[in-house]
Design a protein around this motif. Structure first.
Motif, mmCIF file in Angstrom:
data_model
loop_
_atom_site.group_PDB
_atom_site.id
_atom_site.type_symbol
_atom_site.label_atom_id
_atom_site.label_comp_id
_atom_site.label_asym_id
_atom_site.label_seq_id
_atom_site.Cartn_x
_atom_site.Cartn_y
_atom_site.Cartn_z
ATOM 1 N N UNK A 1 0.879 -1.279 0.436
ATOM 2 C CA UNK A 1 0.288 -0.136 -0.093
ATOM 3 C C UNK A 1 1.116 1.539 0.321
ATOM 4 N N UNK A 2 0.605 2.457 -0.243
ATOM 5 C CA UNK A 2 1.021 3.654 -0.094
ATOM 6 C C UNK A 2 0.251 4.983 0.114
ATOM 7 N N UNK A 3 0.910 5.672 0.501
ATOM 8 C CA UNK A 3 -0.148 6.435 1.547
ATOM 9 C C UNK A 3 -0.071 8.084 -0.120
ATOM 10 N N UNK A 4 -1.857 7.719 -0.571
ATOM 11 C CA UNK A 4 -1.674 8.583 -2.022
ATOM 12 C C UNK A 4 -2.914 9.744 -1.797
ATOM 13 N N UNK A 5 -2.561 10.509 -2.966
ATOM 14 C CA UNK A 5 -3.884 11.837 -3.223
ATOM 15 C C UNK A 5 -3.955 11.803 -4.514
ATOM 16 N N UNK A 6 -5.349 10.929 -5.067
ATOM 17 C CA UNK A 6 -5.552 11.688 -6.459
ATOM 18 C C UNK A 6 -6.008 11.943 -6.572
ATOM 19 N N UNK B 1 -5.932 8.058 1.123
ATOM 20 C CA UNK B 1 -6.015 7.005 2.219
ATOM 21 C C UNK B 1 -4.735 6.319 1.400
ATOM 22 N N UNK B 2 -4.837 5.122 2.361
ATOM 23 C CA UNK B 2 -3.417 4.502 2.050
ATOM 24 C C UNK B 2 -4.089 3.325 0.904
ATOM 25 N N UNK C 1 -3.624 -3.321 -8.019
ATOM 26 C CA UNK C 1 -4.199 -3.075 -9.006
ATOM 27 C C UNK C 1 -5.144 -2.533 -9.123
ATOM 28 N N UNK C 2 -4.666 -1.002 -9.128
ATOM 29 C CA UNK C 2 -5.777 -0.254 -8.808
ATOM 30 C C UNK C 2 -5.226 0.813 -9.780
ATOM 31 N N UNK C 3 -6.520 1.688 -10.834
ATOM 32 C CA UNK C 3 -6.535 1.715 -12.670
ATOM 33 C C UNK C 3 -5.720 2.708 -12.695
ATOM 34 N N UNK C 4 -5.255 3.778 -11.381
ATOM 35 C CA UNK C 4 -4.413 5.028 -12.272
ATOM 36 C C UNK C 4 -2.578 4.301 -11.202
ATOM 37 N N UNK C 5 -2.741 3.853 -9.526
ATOM 38 C CA UNK C 5 -1.417 3.473 -9.401
ATOM 39 C C UNK C 5 -0.867 3.247 -9.223
ATOM 40 N N UNK C 6 -1.183 2.283 -9.829
ATOM 41 C CA UNK C 6 -0.815 0.935 -10.658
ATOM 42 C C UNK C 6 0.116 1.170 -12.123
ATOM 43 N N UNK C 7 -0.028 2.111 -12.204
ATOM 44 C CA UNK C 7 1.073 2.699 -13.764
ATOM 45 C C UNK C 7 1.736 3.679 -13.222
ATOM 46 N N UNK C 8 1.298 3.909 -11.924
ATOM 47 C CA UNK C 8 2.807 4.572 -11.126
ATOM 48 C C UNK C 8 3.735 4.415 -11.046
ATOM 49 N N UNK C 9 4.979 5.579 -10.458
ATOM 50 C CA UNK C 9 6.308 4.608 -9.845
ATOM 51 C C UNK C 9 6.270 5.027 -8.440
ATOM 52 N N UNK D 1 3.622 1.439 2.468
ATOM 53 C CA UNK D 1 3.604 0.249 3.229
ATOM 54 C C UNK D 1 3.711 -1.456 2.726
ATOM 55 N N UNK D 2 4.691 -2.530 3.153
ATOM 56 C CA UNK D 2 4.666 -3.221 2.632
ATOM 57 C C UNK D 2 3.825 -4.567 2.972
ATOM 58 N N UNK D 3 3.499 -5.314 1.810
ATOM 59 C CA UNK D 3 2.066 -6.444 2.410
ATOM 60 C C UNK D 3 2.413 -7.200 3.633
ATOM 61 N N UNK D 4 1.276 -7.282 4.603
ATOM 62 C CA UNK D 4 0.759 -7.580 5.913
ATOM 63 C C UNK D 4 -0.890 -7.957 6.245
ATOM 64 N N UNK D 5 -0.655 -8.528 7.229
ATOM 65 C CA UNK D 5 -1.874 -9.142 7.866
ATOM 66 C C UNK D 5 -2.741 -8.096 8.318
ATOM 67 N N UNK D 6 -3.811 -8.408 7.400
ATOM 68 C CA UNK D 6 -4.820 -7.488 8.478
ATOM 69 C C UNK D 6 -5.075 -6.723 9.622
ATOM 70 N N UNK D 7 -5.218 -6.504 10.490
ATOM 71 C CA UNK D 7 -5.926 -6.458 11.345
ATOM 72 C C UNK D 7 -7.128 -6.764 12.120
ATOM 73 N N UNK D 8 -7.433 -7.753 12.705
ATOM 74 C CA UNK D 8 -9.181 -8.198 12.919
ATOM 75 C C UNK D 8 -10.245 -7.044 12.563
ATOM 76 N N UNK D 9 -9.661 -5.630 13.311
ATOM 77 C CA UNK D 9 -10.875 -4.991 13.145
ATOM 78 C C UNK D 9 -10.894 -4.728 11.661
#
Length: 666
Positions: free
Chosen positions: A526-531, A577-578, A583-591, A614-622
């Motif tokens: 994931x990445x913290x992004x503003x599109x 958001x994070x 697989x995001x239609x815009x972010x998948x094309x981003x550097x 943020x690297x791949x990681x387990x989701x928290x239960x909540x």
């Protein structure tokens, strides 16, 4: 899976009544020779599967039938469904108070379209609506019966009515004769002219007679609760529907010697004022109209149809043709009116008027007529045989008793064992009537006598029971529909108890399931992004000035959004958001290494600001609790089915299975 495939949801709800009629041919075409299934020793007929699959069949004629794979998939779902119903029965859910109450409520709703009464009501509805396409203008003479009239009195009134009828048919004026003979108080004013009316605006016998006549024809004496009527139809026209008008009312001061002239002069002056181009209708109404209920609303009156208003007002309103057209002054018993047409609309469709017509029919004498016809058909169909001698004797003995003293009187007079009637070979005695009266916690309005009122009600109740039993035994469509509802309620109850509520409420089990299957609940990178999607390219430079060269922050986002929302709120669409980027239609094309970028995606330019990754990681239960609950419920459902298949061995009859497949593809 095609649209003929039964989904799990169909077997969960099973509450779609509207399409049941379309399945009638399928239901009637099937037999009950061999059971399709045996589940834990209980048989299941192939009719049931054919009914449910046919119910979901929306294919056009000529389209390919159900494939073997689709049929096998549906059969497997059907088995799962019947296993759950079997378990619900084993747990006694079909005996619970909640189930019995809900099922009885459904039974009352679904049986109505199959009952004799429904077809008779439907006939009356259609007849009333058909008559509503016309309006009739008629005059009448009413001859009332004297108080406490004897049979001889009634005959005298009838002979008088026939004499007047002959006078009219020999050239006499019904309007002049109405002034002389009619007991209708309004006849002294309107000379018996009722104006225009349509269906359901007169009592039924009067309406039936009027609609059977053509203009110029005179009826034979027509008996209603008011007395005998002679009816002369003057005109028949297509129903113009409804009209909405506004009006100005000038009242006549009855106490002033020249009140009529003053009112006439005033309304004429107002009418002349209205003709001026500069005149504003609402102002004239507010200043001059003497109708307090409408003067402050521009004189607007509710929508009305023919027969709803006094004839003079009504005729003037319906004679207006153009919106905004103003009538000359007209006089009614309320004073002088000037009308303005606001809107017209035709007679509404049968579908939109159906419930209104039904309500009106059930409130007038037609309801009694329909009930009488229903009982007559039921008595013939179910071999009702009344013991007329006993009924006459009991009527004489018991009509003057009270409900509370009925049973005791029967015992004292040794009448309890007297037969009332037989129905389908079963005998009903006076004690059965007394028991029925004791169970009914209502008080009847007694018009004839206690015995007559309660006997009629008791007989109707038993006839209705006989009709419903006949439905359940001999009407396959009704039986299938009833079973569908019954099993649907049981299925819902079992699933709610064993799957839905357990999966929703057991947080400990949810967390254990989450831990055991944590590999299914993983964030990707994931990445913290503003599109910022640019919708107005003329605003691109303004956006660049704010965003380019600045690190991503909440303050930057707030500053940018406040600036464009106050000047051009449609220039941009934003997302932040994070976000999982692969697989995001815009972010998948981003550097991912550049903090500011401009990218084309789906035909639009996007400004992208990137922050921390943020690297791949387990989701928290909540973070994933909703998905965990969904998956846990699916897990519980799967386990339930596996358990039930072991508990209730399933045997499939190959011959019946093949017959079912063929029936579904005919």
């Amino acid at each position: 899976m095609t649209n003929r495939t039964i989904s799990a949801l169909l077997f969960t709800l099973l509450l779609i009544f509207e399409s049941s009629v379309a399945t009638m041919a399928f239901v009637q075409a099937t037999g009950q020779d061999d059971p399709l299934l045996t589940i834990g020793g209980k048989t299941v007929d192939k009719d049931e599967l054919i009914y449910l699959l046919s119910k979901g069949n929306k294919s056009e004629p000529g389209t390919p039938g159900m494939s073997r794979d689709e049929f096998d998939e549906n059969l497997d779902l059907f088995i799962n469904y019947k296993l759950k119903v079997r378990e619900a029965e084993a747990k006694g859910l079909d005996q619970s108070e909640e189930f019995l109450k809900e099922f009885e409520s459904f039974r009352e709703n679904i049986k109505a379209p199959f009952l004799i009464r429904n077809s008779l009501e439907e006939g009356e509805l259609r007849k009333a609506y058909s008559r509503m396409q016309e309006i009739i203008r008629a005059s009448h003479i009413l001859l009332q019966f004297p108080a406490n009239a004897s049979e001889e009195d009634s005959m005298i009134v009838l002979r008088m009515a026939m004499k007047i009828e002959d006078e009219i048919k020999n050239g006499g004026s019904i309007n002049d004769l109405a002034v002389e003979y009619s007991d209708d108080p309004s006849a002294q004013i309107n000379k018996g002219d009722l104006g225009y009316f349509t269906a359901l605006q007169m009592v039924q016998p009067f309406e039936d007679a009027a609609f059977s006549l053509q203009p110029g024809q005179v009826s034979d004496p027509v008996l209603t609760n008011f007395g005998y009527h002679i009816i002369n139809v003057k005109d028949r026209q297509p129903n113009p529907g409804q009209v909405r008008v506004s009006h100005i009312l000038i009242r006549i001061d009855e106490n002033a010697p020249n009140g009529e002239d003053l009112a006439k002069r005033k309304v004429a002056d107002i009418y002349n004022e209205i003709q001026k181009v500069s005149t504003i209708w609402d102002d004239i109404v507010k200043n001059y109209s003497e109708d307090p209920s409408s003067s402050l609303k521009g004189g607007i009156l509710p929508w009305f149809s023919v027969g709803s208003m006094i004839p003079e007002f009504e005729m003037a309103a319906f004679s207006l043709t153009e919106t905004g057209e103003v009538s000359p002054p007209i006089r009614t018993r309320y004073g002088y009116h000037i009308l303005r047409l606001e809107e017209k609309r035709p007679v509404e469709s049968f579908e939109s008027m159906e419930e209104s017509i039904r309500s009106r029919i059930l409130r007038d004498s037609r309801s009694t007529m329909i009930q009488s016809q229903v009982m007559s058909i039921q008595k013939s169909r179910y071999n009702f045989d009344e013991n007329e001698g006993n009924v006459a004797k009991l009527r004489a003995e018991l009509n003057t008793t009270t409900k509370s003293g009925f049973a005791q009187y029967l015992t004292e007079k040794d009448l309890a064992a007297d037969q009332l009637f037989s129905l389908q070979g079963k005998s009903y005695i006076a004690q059965d009537l007394a028991d029925y009266m004791a169970e009914e916690e209502i008080s009847l309005k007694i018009k004839t006598g206690t015995f007559d009122a309660w006997y009629e009600r008791f007989a109707a109740s038993e006839l209705n029971k006989a009709e419903e039993a006949d439905l359940a035994a001999n009407n396959k469509e009704y039986r299938m529909l009833l079973k569908e509802y019954r099993d649907g309620i049981l299925l819902f109850s079992l699933m709610n108890e064993e799957v839905w509520q357990k999966g929703l409420m057991d947080s400990v089990a949810q967390k254990a399931f989450y831990q055991k299957n944590i590999q299914e609940y993983q964030w990707k990178g994931r990445v913290n992004a503003y599109i910022v999607k640019v919708l107005d390219m003329t605003q691109l430079d303004a956006a660049r000035k704010i965003l380019q060269g600045n690190p991503l922050s909440d303050e930057l986002i707030a500053s940018f959004e406040s600036s464009y929302e106050s000047t051009n709120s449609l220039a941009f669409q934003t997302e932040s958001g994070n976000i999982e980027y692969s697989e995001h239609p815009v972010l998948s094309k981003a550097n991912m290494n550049e903090s500011y970028q401009e990218l084309e995606a789906n035909g639009h330019l996007h400004i992208v600001l990137l922050g921390e990754k943020t690297n791949a990681e387990p989701k928290k239960f909540d973070e994933t609790r909703g998905f965990v609950i969904r998956d846990y419920q699916e897990y519980l459902d799967k386990n339930l089915i596996e358990t039930l298949r072991k508990k209730y061995p399933v045997k499939i009859n190959p011959k019946a299975k093949e017959e079912t497949f063929i029936a579904l593809n005919q």
